[in-house]
Design a protein around this motif. Structure first.
Motif, PDB file in Angstrom:
ATOM      1  N   ASN A 217       0.700  -1.189   0.023  1.00 49.82           N
ATOM      2  CA  ASN A 217       0.044  -0.201   0.021  1.00 49.82           C
ATOM      3  C   ASN A 217       0.843   1.252   0.035  1.00 49.82           C
ATOM      4  O   ASN A 217       0.344   2.368   0.151  1.00 49.82           O
ATOM      5  CB  ASN A 217      -0.758   0.064   1.193  1.00 49.82           C
ATOM      6  CG  ASN A 217      -2.008  -1.130   0.988  1.00 49.82           C
ATOM      7  OD1 ASN A 217      -2.527  -1.084  -0.017  1.00 49.82           O
ATOM      8  ND2 ASN A 217      -2.128  -1.835   2.031  1.00 49.82           N
ATOM      9  N   ASP A 218       2.228   1.166  -0.282  1.00 45.21           N
ATOM     10  CA  ASP A 218       3.006   2.266  -0.418  1.00 45.21           C
ATOM     11  C   ASP A 218       2.843   3.355   0.836  1.00 45.21           C
ATOM     12  O   ASP A 218       3.209   4.238   0.955  1.00 45.21           O
ATOM     13  CB  ASP A 218       2.650   3.064  -1.542  1.00 45.21           C
ATOM     14  CG  ASP A 218       3.743   4.008  -1.981  1.00 45.21           C
ATOM     15  OD1 ASP A 218       5.073   3.883  -1.864  1.00 45.21           O
ATOM     16  OD2 ASP A 218       3.663   5.288  -2.492  1.00 45.21           O
ATOM     17  N   LEU A 219       3.143   2.384   2.124  1.00 45.45           N
ATOM     18  CA  LEU A 219       3.078   3.275   3.258  1.00 45.45           C
ATOM     19  C   LEU A 219       4.327   3.537   3.845  1.00 45.45           C
ATOM     20  O   LEU A 219       4.623   4.066   5.048  1.00 45.45           O
ATOM     21  CB  LEU A 219       1.984   2.535   4.284  1.00 45.45           C
ATOM     22  CG  LEU A 219       0.861   2.705   3.610  1.00 45.45           C
ATOM     23  CD1 LEU A 219      -0.079   1.776   4.819  1.00 45.45           C
ATOM     24  CD2 LEU A 219       0.044   4.119   3.650  1.00 45.45           C
ATOM     25  N   LEU A 220       5.710   2.702   3.266  1.00 48.97           N
ATOM     26  CA  LEU A 220       6.880   2.735   3.819  1.00 48.97           C
ATOM     27  C   LEU A 220       7.636   3.578   3.028  1.00 48.97           C
ATOM     28  O   LEU A 220       7.562   3.696   2.011  1.00 48.97           O
ATOM     29  CB  LEU A 220       7.550   1.290   4.151  1.00 48.97           C
ATOM     30  CG  LEU A 220       7.146   0.474   5.423  1.00 48.97           C
ATOM     31  CD1 LEU A 220       5.761   0.421   5.802  1.00 48.97           C
ATOM     32  CD2 LEU A 220       7.870  -0.860   5.334  1.00 48.97           C
ATOM     33  N   THR A 221       8.896   4.073   4.060  1.00 47.97           N
ATOM     34  CA  THR A 221       9.648   4.865   3.072  1.00 47.97           C
ATOM     35  C   THR A 221      10.543   3.808   1.970  1.00 47.97           C
ATOM     36  O   THR A 221      10.520   2.713   2.370  1.00 47.97           O
ATOM     37  CB  THR A 221      10.744   5.523   4.093  1.00 47.97           C
ATOM     38  OG1 THR A 221      11.556   4.445   4.787  1.00 47.97           O
ATOM     39  CG2 THR A 221      10.015   6.535   5.000  1.00 47.97           C
ATOM     40  N   PRO A 222      11.038   4.518   0.935  1.00 47.63           N
ATOM     41  CA  PRO A 222      11.802   3.456   0.004  1.00 47.63           C
ATOM     42  C   PRO A 222      13.240   2.906   0.890  1.00 47.63           C
ATOM     43  O   PRO A 222      13.270   1.594   0.532  1.00 47.63           O
ATOM     44  CB  PRO A 222      12.458   4.484  -0.810  1.00 47.63           C
ATOM     45  CG  PRO A 222      11.415   5.742  -0.904  1.00 47.63           C
ATOM     46  CD  PRO A 222      11.173   5.916   0.605  1.00 47.63           C
ATOM     47  N   PRO A 223      13.859   3.351   1.777  1.00 48.14           N
ATOM     48  CA  PRO A 223      14.679   2.612   2.506  1.00 48.14           C
ATOM     49  C   PRO A 223      14.143   1.512   3.217  1.00 48.14           C
ATOM     50  O   PRO A 223      14.747   0.256   3.367  1.00 48.14           O
ATOM     51  CB  PRO A 223      15.599   3.398   3.316  1.00 48.14           C
ATOM     52  CG  PRO A 223      15.339   4.963   2.722  1.00 48.14           C
ATOM     53  CD  PRO A 223      13.789   4.723   2.247  1.00 48.14           C
ATOM     54  N   ALA A 224      12.929   1.567   3.816  1.00 52.34           N
ATOM     55  CA  ALA A 224      12.257   0.526   4.518  1.00 52.34           C
ATOM     56  C   ALA A 224      12.026  -0.711   3.604  1.00 52.34           C
ATOM     57  O   ALA A 224      11.888  -1.619   3.930  1.00 52.34           O
ATOM     58  CB  ALA A 224      11.325   1.130   5.495  1.00 52.34           C
ATOM     59  N   VAL A 225      11.403  -0.028   2.775  1.00 52.75           N
ATOM     60  CA  VAL A 225      10.860  -1.250   1.674  1.00 52.75           C
ATOM     61  C   VAL A 225      12.116  -2.049   1.120  1.00 52.75           C
ATOM     62  O   VAL A 225      11.833  -3.289   1.174  1.00 52.75           O
ATOM     63  CB  VAL A 225      10.199  -0.387   0.337  1.00 52.75           C
ATOM     64  CG1 VAL A 225       9.888  -1.524  -0.855  1.00 52.75           C
ATOM     65  CG2 VAL A 225       8.714   0.391   0.749  1.00 52.75           C
ATOM     66  N   ASN A 226      13.057  -1.399   0.792  1.00 51.19           N
ATOM     67  CA  ASN A 226      14.353  -2.106   0.335  1.00 51.19           C
ATOM     68  C   ASN A 226      14.996  -2.973   1.393  1.00 51.19           C
ATOM     69  O   ASN A 226      15.338  -4.054   1.175  1.00 51.19           O
ATOM     70  CB  ASN A 226      15.353  -0.998  -0.348  1.00 51.19           C
ATOM     71  CG  ASN A 226      14.820  -0.605  -1.348  1.00 51.19           C
ATOM     72  OD1 ASN A 226      14.010  -0.923  -2.104  1.00 51.19           O
ATOM     73  ND2 ASN A 226      15.301   0.880  -1.732  1.00 51.19           N
TER      74      ASN A 226
END
Length: 138
Positions: free
Chosen positions: A125-134
């Motif tokens: 749902n695109d709720l995390l920052t890009p570094p967290a996603v990675n």
């Protein structure tokens, strides 16, 4: 314009099978309203584990132990104050704490303890920052 390199240390803390995330304040310049892994920039001449312990205490009120390397990700951004391009290497560490009693700083609107399934749903749902996603896409 020269490119700046930075180092950030972040800690994945699991307590009772839940992972701590912090929600970036809604009026922040970068990633407003998104959830991130606690941590922050390593200062000049500072050991990254000391930086992570300092940042964790500032952001969550928790004292942590740094256990192991979990992942390494890169995050490129434009610095707000100087408008410089920054390439940030982010060390994602596994950390432990002795309590789930969190006191957040003014940098964040709220905190939460989430299961892996909940975090995967937050990623979808695109709720995390890009570094967290990675970091979690290990």
């Amino acid at each position: 314009m020269s490119i700046m390199w930075g180092l950030t240390a972040r800690g994945i803390c699991e307590y009772n099978n839940k992972i701590l995330l912090l929600k970036i304040r809604s009026h922040s310049v970068h990633d407003a309203g998104k959830w991130e892994i606690p941590g922050g920039k390593v200062k000049k001449c500072e050991f990254f584990d000391d930086a992570l312990k300092r940042e964790y205490l500032e952001e969550t009120g928790l004292e942590i132990d740094v256990d192991s390397l979990y992942n390494v990700v890169r995050n490129d951004y434009t610095a707000c104050k100087t408008n410089e391009e920054v390439k940030s290497i982010q060390l994602i560490m596994k950390v432990t704490c002795q309590s789930d009693e969190v006191t957040i700083s003014k940098e964040h609107d709220k905190h939460g303890w989430f299961s892996r399934d909940e975090i995967n749903e937050m990623i979808e749902n695109d709720l995390l920052t890009p570094p967290a996603v990675n970091a979690f896409k290990k």
